[in-house]
Design an enzyme around this catalytic site. Structure first.
Site, PDB file in Angstrom:
ATOM      1  CB  CYS A  71     -27.877  68.971  72.501  1.00  0.00           C
ATOM      2  SG  CYS A  71     -28.804  67.667  71.679  1.00  0.00           S
ATOM      3  CE  LYS A  99     -22.354  66.142  73.618  1.00  0.00           C
ATOM      4  NZ  LYS A  99     -21.539  67.266  74.115  1.00  0.00           N
ATOM      5  CG  PHE A 141     -31.433  69.288  66.433  1.00  0.00           C
ATOM      6  CD1 PHE A 141     -30.147  69.169  65.944  1.00  0.00           C
ATOM      7  CD2 PHE A 141     -32.286  68.191  66.302  1.00  0.00           C
ATOM      8  CE1 PHE A 141     -29.710  68.001  65.350  1.00  0.00           C
ATOM      9  CE2 PHE A 141     -31.858  67.017  65.710  1.00  0.00           C
ATOM     10  CZ  PHE A 141     -30.560  66.914  65.232  1.00  0.00           C
TER      11      PHE A 141
END
Length: 452
Positions: free
Chosen positions: A203, A374, A438
């Site tokens: 991401c 988001k 991640f």
């Protein structure tokens, strides 16, 4: 992206230990002198996107300013038996005028989004087909990354192998699955022959691409870079995989309220999709061709937590050092920053780790406003940084910050203005956009109004 440590989540053997790392970040007191070399100053001359709110940038930002949620129940496949049944799914997408019918049917959504966003960015920069024909295309590169790549094509290929055997695998299986294909297809479509590859850092992908692209321009390897991120992972294996990670919100009864950064009642992130692409250009080149300059890219940085596959460092060290490095690269002091487009995924651990890191860098946050894109479009994975860079630049050019919606009961530790629920007028002096992925990948990019 970050997960909380919950029962059934990803775990590791007790014997696995992580090294303790010490790092010291020095803060700047006075404002450093900005870059003045027009060959090394990087400006943004075009923007293009594909989003849950459509492909038009002004409409996209108007929806954000209005606090509209793009999150809804999934209808692309039957998700009725899934524990998570909602996402920021794009509907009624059309590539007409950008991709011919045959290729449109073959392409993975990830690459369709990339080509349309990239072409729209070029058009916005007045770099259409006719204009490009008269330019040195060896000095124009493409760097559009993806966290997951062509996941639909990959999933269909595996299904064909299992059900019908290897002879039924499409010849496009490998080419349309690998993550570099977005950059390649956009270059093939436009004839751009400069630096071309992809970056895949989950991401954090798009911000990594901005940082790398800027360095290509500063080193003189390119005059222009078409750069950003793309993702199309709202499909059974994508949603199922993140459910298995225990990463997603399960607020199925109120999807539009599921993404709620910094709110006490948050329970995970919401998947999104799309593509966000910028045209980045040296100031010297932009002036020579009379380009419209939208904003300036001042700098960026990338670091690694070196801590855990999915959980952030609770002390925020990797993030705080990344912010400091980005400001050093941008030649900006912390006191000059008054806007942060936060990563803010709506996870229990990640949201607070980011705030802790921000407070380490910015000792006085009274003038800073921070929001979470988001909360309305979901987490677009490798495309997140691209779309959020556009939101950051629109904040700079319009003087309005979109709200962070679903701010009903804020965490007490979050004492920075999160622009809760209603847009605010705010003159952005310097804005930063954070993206983390991640693997502990951290990335921060710095934008400001263009001043000749």
């Amino acid at each position: 992206m970050a997960l909380t440590k919950a029962r059934g989540s990803i775990s590791f053997s007790p014997s696995v230990k992580f090294r303790k790392i010490r790092a010291v970040a020095t803060s700047n007191v006075s404002a450093p002198k900005r870059e003045i070399d027009p060959k090394k100053r990087i400006v943004v001359t075009g923007m293009g996107l594909v989003s849950v709110f459509g492909n038009d940038i002004d409409l996209f930002y108007d929806k954000l300013l209005g606090g509209q949620s793009g999150i809804s129940l999934i209808d692309r496949f039957d998700a009725s038996n899934y524990s998570v049944r909602f996402a920021g799914q794009i509907r009624d997408f059309s590539s007409k005028g950008y991709i011919d019918g045959k290729n449109d049917r073959r392409l993975d959504d990830c690459w369709r989004y990339c080509i349309v966003a990239g072409r729209r960015a070029l058009d916005d920069a007045n770099l259409g087909v006719e204009v490009l024909q008269s330019m040195d295309k060896s000095k124009i590169g493409v760097l559009v990354g993806s966290g997951m790549g062509g996941l639909t094509v990959f999933s269909s290929g595996v299904e064909a192998l299992i059900q019908k055997g290897f002879k039924k695998i499409t010849p496009f299986f490998i080419p349309y699955s690998i993550t570099n294909m977005g950059s390649a297809l956009l270059a093939i479509d436009t004839g751009l022959m400069g630096p071309n590859y992809s970056i895949s850092t989950a991401c954090a992908t798009a911000n990594y691409c901005f940082y790398a692209a800027a360095n290509h321009i500063r080193r003189g390897e390119a005059d222009i870079m078409v750069v950003g991120g793309t993702e199309g992972a709202i499909l059974p294996v994508g949603v199922g995989g993140f459910i298995a990670c225990r990463a997603l919100s399960q607020r199925n009864d109120e999807p539009e309220k599921a993404s709620r950064p910094w709110d006490k009642d948050r329970d995970g992130f919401v998947m999104g999709e799309g593509s966000g692409v910028l045209v980045m250009e040296s100031l010297e080149h932009a002036r020579k061709r009379g380009a419209n300059i939208i904003a300036e890219y001042l700098g960026g940085a990338i670091t690694c937590d070196a801590h855990h596959m999915t959980d952030p460092r609770s002390d925020g060290l990797g993030v705080s050092s990344c912010i400091m490095k980005s400001l050093d690269d941008a030649r900006v002091s912390p006191e000059e920053v008054n806007y942060i487009n936060a990563h803010a995924t709506s996870t229990l651990a990640g949201d607070l780790a980011e705030v802790n890191a921000i407070k380490k860098v910015f000792k006085d946050t009274s003038e800073i406003k921070m929001n979470g894109t988001k909360s309305m479009i979901g987490h677009c994975l490798g495309a997140a940084g691209g779309l959020e860079a556009i939101a950051t630049i629109k904040a700079i050019t319009t003087g309005w910050l979109h709200p962070t919606i679903n701010q009903d009961d804020l965490e007490p530790v979050v004492d920075i203005d999160t622009v809760p629920n209603i847009k605010k007028q705010h003159e952005v002096h310097v804005g930063i956009s954070n993206s983390f992925g991640f693997g502990g990948h951290n990335s921060v990019v710095v934008f400001a109004p263009f001043k000749p």
